[in-house]
Design a protein around this motif. Sequence first.
Motif, PDB file in Angstrom:
ATOM      1  N   ALA A  45      -0.064   4.762   0.024  1.00 28.01           N
ATOM      2  CA  ALA A  45      -0.284   5.646   0.446  1.00 28.01           C
ATOM      3  C   ALA A  45       0.429   6.225   1.992  1.00 28.01           C
ATOM      4  N   ARG A  81      -8.740  -2.044  -7.363  1.00 29.43           N
ATOM      5  CA  ARG A  81      -7.733  -1.539  -6.156  1.00 29.43           C
ATOM      6  C   ARG A  81      -6.666  -1.482  -6.215  1.00 29.43           C
ATOM      7  N   GLU A  82      -6.373  -0.020  -5.898  1.00 32.10           N
ATOM      8  CA  GLU A  82      -4.956   0.441  -5.241  1.00 32.10           C
ATOM      9  C   GLU A  82      -5.011   0.092  -3.315  1.00 32.10           C
ATOM     10  N   TRP A  83      -5.178   0.311  -3.279  1.00 31.32           N
ATOM     11  CA  TRP A  83      -4.873   0.457  -1.460  1.00 31.32           C
ATOM     12  C   TRP A  83      -5.489  -0.624  -0.742  1.00 31.32           C
ATOM     13  N   CYS A  84      -5.043  -0.726   0.913  1.00 36.44           N
ATOM     14  CA  CYS A  84      -5.141  -1.704   1.764  1.00 36.44           C
ATOM     15  C   CYS A  84      -6.600  -1.197   2.124  1.00 36.44           C
ATOM     16  N   CYS A 144       1.197  -1.043  -0.094  1.00 41.26           N
ATOM     17  CA  CYS A 144       0.204  -0.218   0.059  1.00 41.26           C
ATOM     18  C   CYS A 144       0.989   1.325  -0.100  1.00 41.26           C
ATOM     19  N   CYS A 154       1.987   4.902   4.852  1.00 43.05           N
ATOM     20  CA  CYS A 154       1.466   3.608   5.046  1.00 43.05           C
ATOM     21  C   CYS A 154       2.133   3.057   5.124  1.00 43.05           C
ATOM     22  N   ALA A 183      -4.790   9.050   0.130  1.00 39.64           N
ATOM     23  CA  ALA A 183      -3.715   9.492  -0.898  1.00 39.64           C
ATOM     24  C   ALA A 183      -3.823   9.833  -2.046  1.00 39.64           C
ATOM     25  N   CYS A 227      -6.489   4.776   3.524  1.00 40.22           N
ATOM     26  CA  CYS A 227      -5.811   5.154   2.658  1.00 40.22           C
ATOM     27  C   CYS A 227      -5.707   5.554   1.521  1.00 40.22           C
ATOM     28  N   GLY A 228      -7.230   5.104   0.644  1.00 36.97           N
ATOM     29  CA  GLY A 228      -7.366   5.707  -0.457  1.00 36.97           C
ATOM     30  C   GLY A 228      -7.579   7.449   0.043  1.00 36.97           C
TER      31      GLY A 228
END
Length: 205
Positions: free
Chosen positions: A167, A181-184, A165, A170, A192, A188-189
């Motif tokens: 972000a 999906r790009e973040w945990c 992740c 993190c 970011a 966090c999304g």
Amino acid sequence: MDTNAPVLGEPLPVELMNTVWADREGVYDALRDADGVRAWLRSVASRTELMPRDGLDGLGAAELDRLGVRLIGLRDALRRLAAEATEDPRPVAAADAGELGSAVATLNEAAGHTPHWSELAWTPGRPPARHLRAGGLPGAAVVSAIAEDAIVLFGEDAGRRLRACLAPGCVLYFVKRHPRREWCSAACGNRARSARHYERHRRTD
């Protein structure tokens, strides 16, 4: 007592990696003491037959300390392997687990440390059922089972879906099950996106 570590519904090896987490104040370790070890094991007990929740209450401080040492050793090795697999650029993310070969050796040793196996139960008039059994203490068997799951994670396709992740701040990992999906986590999304928005406006100003 609940664990302080984020429990995000990831595979257990990833949940173990994520017992190291961070916020604006610093980096934390959920396995730093016997209470933390018990709380984390309790949080994941429902996901393995090898660690019944009520069995945790019978573990003394000395046994929890030994389990903590084994869990931390395995976790640090997994984070080293995850950093390699994901080409993780975060310097704080990779634990001090030495070279790749050392991390692999630690993982393999943990997987073979405590034998565990499947047994078939079949009572007339009922459907057959699979039960897990283990030698030694339940907590030690859980460590070995997590290590075995990690070997599957890194050795099969899921290892190619493992992500760091990225972000701000993190240090967690996650398995990318959805293409977008790009973040945990959603938090966090949001962080970011806020950081990107701030950076764009700063450049404009």
